[in-house]
Design a protein around this motif. Sequence first.
Motif, PDB file in Angstrom:
ATOM      1  N   ALA A   1      -5.027 -12.288   2.870  1.00 45.15           N
ATOM      2  CA  ALA A   1      -5.008 -12.244   4.337  1.00 45.15           C
ATOM      3  C   ALA A   1      -4.438 -10.921   4.826  1.00 45.15           C
ATOM      4  N   TYR A   2      -3.421 -10.431   4.126  1.00 45.11           N
ATOM      5  CA  TYR A   2      -2.820  -9.152   4.523  1.00 45.11           C
ATOM      6  C   TYR A   2      -3.819  -8.004   4.361  1.00 45.11           C
ATOM      7  N   LEU A   3      -4.510  -7.960   3.221  1.00 48.09           N
ATOM      8  CA  LEU A   3      -5.497  -6.886   3.006  1.00 48.09           C
ATOM      9  C   LEU A   3      -6.627  -6.970   4.035  1.00 48.09           C
ATOM     10  N   LEU A   4      -7.000  -8.186   4.433  1.00 48.49           N
ATOM     11  CA  LEU A   4      -8.026  -8.331   5.467  1.00 48.49           C
ATOM     12  C   LEU A   4      -7.536  -7.746   6.785  1.00 48.49           C
ATOM     13  N   ARG A   5      -6.261  -7.960   7.123  1.00 50.88           N
ATOM     14  CA  ARG A   5      -5.698  -7.387   8.339  1.00 50.88           C
ATOM     15  C   ARG A   5      -5.688  -5.860   8.264  1.00 50.88           C
ATOM     16  N   MET A   6      -5.378  -5.332   7.088  1.00 53.02           N
ATOM     17  CA  MET A   6      -5.361  -3.879   6.924  1.00 53.02           C
ATOM     18  C   MET A   6      -6.767  -3.286   7.111  1.00 53.02           C
ATOM     19  N   MET A   7      -7.746  -3.960   6.533  1.00 54.60           N
ATOM     20  CA  MET A   7      -9.107  -3.439   6.568  1.00 54.60           C
ATOM     21  C   MET A   7      -9.783  -3.660   7.910  1.00 54.60           C
ATOM     22  N   THR A   8      -9.211  -4.497   8.758  1.00 59.40           N
ATOM     23  CA  THR A   8      -9.771  -4.698  10.096  1.00 59.40           C
ATOM     24  C   THR A   8      -8.932  -4.012  11.168  1.00 59.40           C
ATOM     25  N   SER A   9      -7.967  -3.191  10.750  1.00 54.88           N
ATOM     26  CA  SER A   9      -7.229  -2.370  11.702  1.00 54.88           C
ATOM     27  C   SER A   9      -8.050  -1.120  12.008  1.00 54.88           C
ATOM     28  N   TRP A  10      -7.627  -0.379  13.013  1.00 53.19           N
ATOM     29  CA  TRP A  10      -8.343   0.852  13.337  1.00 53.19           C
ATOM     30  C   TRP A  10      -8.166   1.881  12.229  1.00 53.19           C
ATOM     31  N   ALA A  11      -6.941   2.042  11.771  1.00 51.62           N
ATOM     32  CA  ALA A  11      -6.657   3.001  10.707  1.00 51.62           C
ATOM     33  C   ALA A  11      -5.214   2.787  10.272  1.00 51.62           C
ATOM     34  N   ILE A  12      -4.868   3.380   9.139  1.00 50.58           N
ATOM     35  CA  ILE A  12      -3.475   3.393   8.672  1.00 50.58           C
ATOM     36  C   ILE A  12      -3.012   4.849   8.727  1.00 50.58           C
ATOM     37  N   VAL A  13      -2.179   5.139   9.696  1.00 56.03           N
ATOM     38  CA  VAL A  13      -1.687   6.507   9.910  1.00 56.03           C
ATOM     39  C   VAL A  13      -0.204   6.543   9.552  1.00 56.03           C
ATOM     40  N   CYS A  14       0.182   7.488   8.708  1.00 58.41           N
ATOM     41  CA  CYS A  14       1.593   7.551   8.321  1.00 58.41           C
ATOM     42  C   CYS A  14       1.996   8.978   7.972  1.00 58.41           C
ATOM     43  N   ASN A  15       3.288   9.198   8.014  1.00 59.23           N
ATOM     44  CA  ASN A  15       3.893  10.470   7.626  1.00 59.23           C
ATOM     45  C   ASN A  15       4.772  10.244   6.411  1.00 59.23           C
ATOM     46  N   VAL A  16       4.712  11.179   5.474  1.00 60.20           N
ATOM     47  CA  VAL A  16       5.512  11.115   4.256  1.00 60.20           C
ATOM     48  C   VAL A  16       6.325  12.396   4.157  1.00 60.20           C
TER      49      VAL A  16
ATOM     50  N   ILE B   1       0.822  -1.212   0.000  1.00 60.50           N
ATOM     51  CA  ILE B   1       0.000   0.000   0.000  1.00 60.50           C
ATOM     52  C   ILE B   1       0.858   1.265   0.000  1.00 60.50           C
ATOM     53  N   ASP B   2       2.192   1.118   0.011  1.00 58.10           N
ATOM     54  CA  ASP B   2       3.050   2.293  -0.132  1.00 58.10           C
ATOM     55  C   ASP B   2       2.713   3.046  -1.414  1.00 58.10           C
ATOM     56  N   ILE B   3       2.364   2.304  -2.458  1.00 51.85           N
ATOM     57  CA  ILE B   3       1.998   2.924  -3.737  1.00 51.85           C
ATOM     58  C   ILE B   3       0.753   3.782  -3.571  1.00 51.85           C
ATOM     59  N   VAL B   4      -0.241   3.251  -2.867  1.00 51.28           N
ATOM     60  CA  VAL B   4      -1.476   3.999  -2.640  1.00 51.28           C
ATOM     61  C   VAL B   4      -1.200   5.245  -1.811  1.00 51.28           C
ATOM     62  N   ILE B   5      -0.340   5.116  -0.809  1.00 49.86           N
ATOM     63  CA  ILE B   5      -0.016   6.247   0.062  1.00 49.86           C
ATOM     64  C   ILE B   5       0.612   7.384  -0.737  1.00 49.86           C
TER      65      ILE B   5
END
Length: 393
Positions: free
Chosen positions: A311-326, A193-197
């Motif tokens: 399985a990885y995408l399911l873990r991402m979508m069931t997390s609280w959020a994806i917070v990052c700094n660029v 998902i780095d690409i999406v970010i």
Amino acid sequence: LSTFTGTFLGISNIHSIELSVRIIQKGDSSMEEEIVELRRMHPHPLTGGNFTLCDTFYFCKKGIESIVEDQVTQRFTSEELASWNLLTRTNNNFHYISMRVTIIWGLGVFIRYCILLPLRIILAATGLSWLVIGTTLVGILPNSNVKDRISDLLHITCYRICARGLSAKIHYHNKENHPKKGGICVANHTSPIDIVILANDGCYAMVGQVHGGLMGLIQRSMVRSCPHVWFERSEMKDRHAVAKRLRDHVADKTKQPILIFPEGTCINNTSVMMFKKGSFEIGKTIHPVAIKYDPQFGDAFWNSAKYSMVAYLLRMMTSWAIVCNVWYLPPMSQQDGEDAVNFANRVKSAIAHQGGLVDLSWDGGLKRGKVKESYKEAQQKMYSSMIVGLRSL
């Protein structure tokens, strides 16, 4: 023999205590400094020449330290948290400590799986569907500035919808250094998902291997509207062919900057590992980008050895959020007399410093492969050169 054995055991007892203390906190001293210190503590060699028995304890200590905690293996597992974030990935048994915590954890599971997950799946499916259909339709248009603008708008819109499907909260810094057309953007790699970010804030030309199935369908549709660089498996092994296609792309100042992850594998966002030199042999301007995720809200690292993509995408979508700094770093160019390896290391150090990551020289390929013989030989040469140096004193 008895004298030798007694002396050896005596030194072993001393150093067993010393190892148990020092192994907890590793020192930053060099091989020569540590061995000289060992020889100072035991000035009488047990064998002739410049080799002393106590030299072996340096290598024993380093070996035990690596068994307890090495610099490579821990980079391919999820980052440990100081406190539990109500996600079961940290400790599956933690929510049984008290009834109150169990209730809070159960409520969190209901919210994440029964409310957030369906909404996120709908958003992600919508974004990917629009991307495939939209790029296919845009690809029909003749090449022109209008087509390029529509393609850029379509890509950014679809990526932003997909980011909403991950509840991504992205903070961009130093946007005046955003990669320009005709350049090469390199970033540390944690997740697909780095690409999406990154694509949420601008368009990039992707570089990668041609895939089949759903991924192949997306690749074929994307390349119709934007000049992405996809390689066949046979081409990926030909460095000259890859370099030529990259040079041809960056030579056209109207094309989007190429996005490359020189590590070649996903790292758990605690460090930056060795950059492959191929991206830095082209001789063009490099635009470094540092990405740092906040693990408190969700673990963005993809452990491909443990989880499939679904399985990885399911873990991402069931997390609280994806917070990052660029962070967009100032563009960097190869200096006179600087080879590709040193240039890559200089860019890597800048990314690690900005993102607060550990700068490691190890190859990320060790995730699946064995240590190269050259690494072992380097340690042997270092020790032999030290012996020669001490002999001349």
